[in-house]
Design an enzyme around this catalytic site. Structure first.
Site, mmCIF file in Angstrom:
data_model
loop_
_atom_site.group_PDB
_atom_site.id
_atom_site.type_symbol
_atom_site.label_atom_id
_atom_site.label_comp_id
_atom_site.label_asym_id
_atom_site.label_seq_id
_atom_site.Cartn_x
_atom_site.Cartn_y
_atom_site.Cartn_z
ATOM 1 N N ASP A 1 -26.979 48.015 57.639
ATOM 2 C CA ASP A 1 -25.991 49.151 58.142
ATOM 3 C C ASP A 1 -26.679 49.815 59.541
ATOM 4 O OD1 ASP A 1 -24.356 51.108 57.880
ATOM 5 O OD2 ASP A 1 -25.066 52.136 56.013
ATOM 6 N N ASP B 1 -15.545 53.451 55.623
ATOM 7 C CA ASP B 1 -16.024 54.024 54.394
ATOM 8 C C ASP B 1 -14.550 54.686 53.604
ATOM 9 O OD1 ASP B 1 -18.444 53.825 54.461
ATOM 10 O OD2 ASP B 1 -19.081 55.051 55.522
HETATM 11 C C1 DGJ Z 1 -22.430 53.970 55.665
HETATM 12 C C2 DGJ Z 1 -22.074 53.005 54.812
HETATM 13 O O1 DGJ Z 1 -20.785 52.636 55.376
HETATM 14 C C3 DGJ Z 1 -21.800 53.095 53.309
HETATM 15 O O2 DGJ Z 1 -21.140 52.267 52.701
HETATM 16 C C4 DGJ Z 1 -23.075 53.555 52.819
HETATM 17 O O3 DGJ Z 1 -23.973 52.267 52.849
HETATM 18 C C5 DGJ Z 1 -23.873 54.469 53.505
HETATM 19 N N1 DGJ Z 1 -23.794 54.249 55.011
HETATM 20 C C6 DGJ Z 1 -25.296 54.714 53.068
HETATM 21 O O4 DGJ Z 1 -25.892 55.584 53.665
#
Ligand code: DGJ
Length: 692
Positions: free
Chosen positions: A450, A518
């Protein structure tokens, strides 16, 4: 696939299975574009070159350079901006040599006065219409450094057409990949990211058509850049109304210093022409990405469970064990532990950078959880964010100088974090070492990488060429991932940047799939996935089924619709399974089962968009067909039939669920799925198998 050099006319003809690309040298050696489109013979290419040259002679700046430089009467979008030691700008081309090797062409030039060598690279393949281009620069002298203010990977020129339309995606967090299609404005239109990552706001690809292409008809010229940092593509429609674009890495204002002997190589900018409309264009890209970009295209994308949306930062080992047991029951193949497993990371303001298991949450380390996940028959995956750090972390307290920063300026935080300067060799080495140990010392087969914030105050104290970090950071991210893959061949990697903030061909060359957004609301996802799928194939599109009401939009959707939408990508489950009823868990298991049977067709087959609310996938042998149909509104419960495509009219196809056998000709002429929608959903999944 072939490349021919016609020495008499100083012209190159590059051929892909269905297209041709032609360029030539002007009298002053400038590399000039001739043709990108339908297949041509060498004779036809020569004649077209003459016609275009005659037209060019009537212009002071005919445009269409393969890499647009500054100098003379050129006032269009430059692809290359240089400043030599004596403050002179621009390039005067001198052709040096050319080399053809299989599907690769290199044409080498130098500036007529300054020690700058420019090589244009082209690559064509026998099973793809994509043309891959990039550029290298070399300082061939001894004298002062040369400042490179812009180096695009390629300029692309379109044939004259009465009108042009631009297609691309725009977005933001939670609303990525929204497709936009509209007239290409006169002047210049720039798509860009200045964030240090690919970004949510737009994505580094574009399509231009002559204003009349449809899903299945018409000429479309498209290109996608393989770069995961800041980037820029400028499309233009010039004074004559003709169009093209130039693009590459970096954004305006950054400088790369080329010292004697240095080489600067750009990422690839790949173009694809199709005469078959937007549908064939997307299919061409899917095919190309699977065959020539993805590191392991045939690897099965596992059904993942990820509790991030269910728990966020609030969990312990017992809760993860509970969720793992439920995930195994619905048929999950890889259980992924997301953020907040390490250091003092019980919220987003601390611990990022301290990559050891949080002792309160995992008193005996990750071993017990990993052991149980594997005992349940699943692989184990873990979340990391290697490029960022919370100031409230042991790492930052030890190494405050490791972040991007500029002395005398504030260190702007975003999500309470700063960016580590991975351009630094020591920081990159340290990052690789902890990742290598994490993966090597635990039974980890899936890594979610990420990156949750843009660059700011991007300085590099102690260096007199700090801007290079914008490129070297990305290169080192690539190098770390490549090294991890090489040393841990079974490792599966998911790319992520606060959802779909770093999706591009550069990342897809080294990760297996992407976290798309998300926003997991199924109805919103239909639009997000529609935009994603314009270029990127379904097997790379991470798609979880989460709770209803949805945690981002608070909207409710039937479980059936939620699954059907996620089954169009690499399916995952991300809901709080403790709150799912026995009925829902049973439905989930059935959908997962159904998806696993259809997965080879959805991920490996050919994808056809049937209007905006249905998608069809046909296996490469033509024997299996999967159709996903959505009707997000429960109003108007009758539905028109969806006509299928790409089938053999003489074939007969059995519906795996109902046993009904349909003639191909009927599916093509009339379609399926007409009539009343079922009460318990607003979607349909059909899996057909050819019976004769
Ligand atoms: C952003 C990601 O898109 C989410 O799926 C998750 O992993 C969060 N970060 C965790 O901080």
């Amino acid at each position: 696939m072939s490349i021919v050099f016609d020495a008499r006319d100083r012209l190159w003809l590059l051929r892909t299975p269905a297209t041709s690309y032609v360029l030539r040298l002007d009298e002053d050696d400038a590399p000039r574009h001739v043709h990108w489109g339908a297949s041509l013979t060498l004779d036809q290419a020569r004649q077209l070159a003459e016609v275009r040259a005659a037209l060019a002679d009537t212009e002071s700046d005919p445009g269409g350079e393969e890499l647009a430089v500054e100098g003379g009467l050129r006032y269009g979008v430059p692809s290359l901006i240089v400043q030599y030691g004596d403050a002179t700008h621009g390039v005067e081309w001198r052709f040096l040599s050319q080399r053809i090797d299989e599907g690769r062409l290199e044409i080498v030039f130098t500036d007529r006065r300054y020690p700058l060598e420019i090589t244009l690279h082209y690559r064509v393949r026998e099973d793809s219409d994509a043309i891959e281009r990039h550029v290298t620069l070399r300082h061939t002298g001894q004298g002062p450094s040369i400042e490179i203010l812009r180096l695009d990977s390629a300029a692309w020129t379109l044939p004259p057409r009465p009108g042009y339309r631009l297609s691309h995606v725009v977005g933001e967090w939670g609303k990525e990949f929204q497709l936009q299609r509209g007239e290409l404005a006169r002047g210049e239109t720039t798509l860009t990211s200045r964030t240090g990552i690919t970004g949510h706001a737009t994505n580094p690809w574009l399509m231009i058509d002559a204003g009349e292409a449809t899903e299945e008809h018409g000429e479309v010229w498209s290109a996608a850049l393989a770069w995961s940092g800041s980037w820029r593509i400028t499309a233009f429609r010039d004074r004559r109304g003709w169009a093209g674009w130039s693009g590459g890495f970096g954004h305006e204002g950054l400088t790369w210093r080329l010292a004697p002997g240095d080489v600067l190589e750009t990422p690839a900018f790949t173009g694809l022409y199709s005469a078959g409309g937007f549908g064939a264009t997307s299919r061409g890209w899917h095919d190309h990405v699977r065959k020539h970009v993805l590191p392991a295209p045939d690897r099965v994308r596992p059904v993942v469970y990820n509790a991030w949306e269910a728990t966020e930062f609030d969990y312990d080992e017992a809760l993860q064990l509970d969720l793992a047991a439920r995930a195994a029951r619905v048929g999950v193949e890889t259980f992924v532990l997301d953020d907040a497993w390490f250091g003092a990371r019980t919220h987003d303001a601390a611990g990022l950078g301290d990559w050891w298991p949080n002792p309160g949450r995992f008193p005996k380390g990750l071993g017990p959880l990993i052991g149980e996940v594997r005992r349940l028959g699943m692989d184990f995956g873990i979340w990391v964010e290697p490029e960022a750090v919370n100031p409230d972390s042991d790492l930052y307290r030890r190494h405050p100088d490791w972040v991007l920063h500029t002395p005398g300026r504030r260190r702007t935080e975003s999500r309470n974090q700063l960016v580590l300067n991975l351009a630094r060799t020591d920081v990159a080495e340290w990052t690789h070492a902890w990742l290598d140990a994490l993966v090597g010392e635990n039974e980890i087969s899936f890594l979610k990488w990420d990156m949750n914030r843009p660059f700011s105050e991007a300085g590099w104290p102690g260096r007199d060429d700090p801007d290079r970090l914008w490129i070297d950071h990305v290169r080192n991210v690539y190098a770390i991932i490549d090294r991890l893959r090489a040393d841990h061949p079974g490792l599966f990697i998911e790319g992520c940047a606060g959802g779909g903030g770093r999706v591009d061909l550069g990342m897809l060359a080294r990760v297996d799939q992407m976290w798309t957004s998300d926003n997991t609301d199924a109805a919103e996802r239909v639009a997000i996935q529609h935009g994603y799928g314009q270029i990127y194939p379904a097997c790379t599109m991470g798609a979880w089924v989460t709770d209803s009401p949805n945690s981002v939009t608070a909207r409710t959707h039937w479980i059936r619709y939620r699954f059907h939408v996620s089954m169009a990508g690499a399916l995952g489950v991300g809901g709080d399974l403790r709150t799912w009823s026995e009925d829902d868990l049973a439905w989930a298991a059935a959908f997962v089962e159904q998806y696993k049977r259809a997965r080879p067709v959805i991920h490996g087959g050919t994808q056809y968009r049937l209007g905006t609310e249905a998608t069809q996938y046909v296996s490469t042998d033509g024997r299996e067909v999967v159709v996903l149909m959505y009707q997000p509104s429960a109003l108007g419960r009758t539905r028109a039939p969806v006509r299928l495509t790409g089938l053999d009219p003489a074939g007969r196809y059995r519906d795996q669920a109902t046993g009904d056998v349909h003639h191909g000709a009927v599916l093509l002429a009339h379609g399926i799925g007409a009539g009343l929608m079922p009460f318990d959903g607003t979607s349909e999944f059909v899996h057909l198998t050819r019976v004769d």
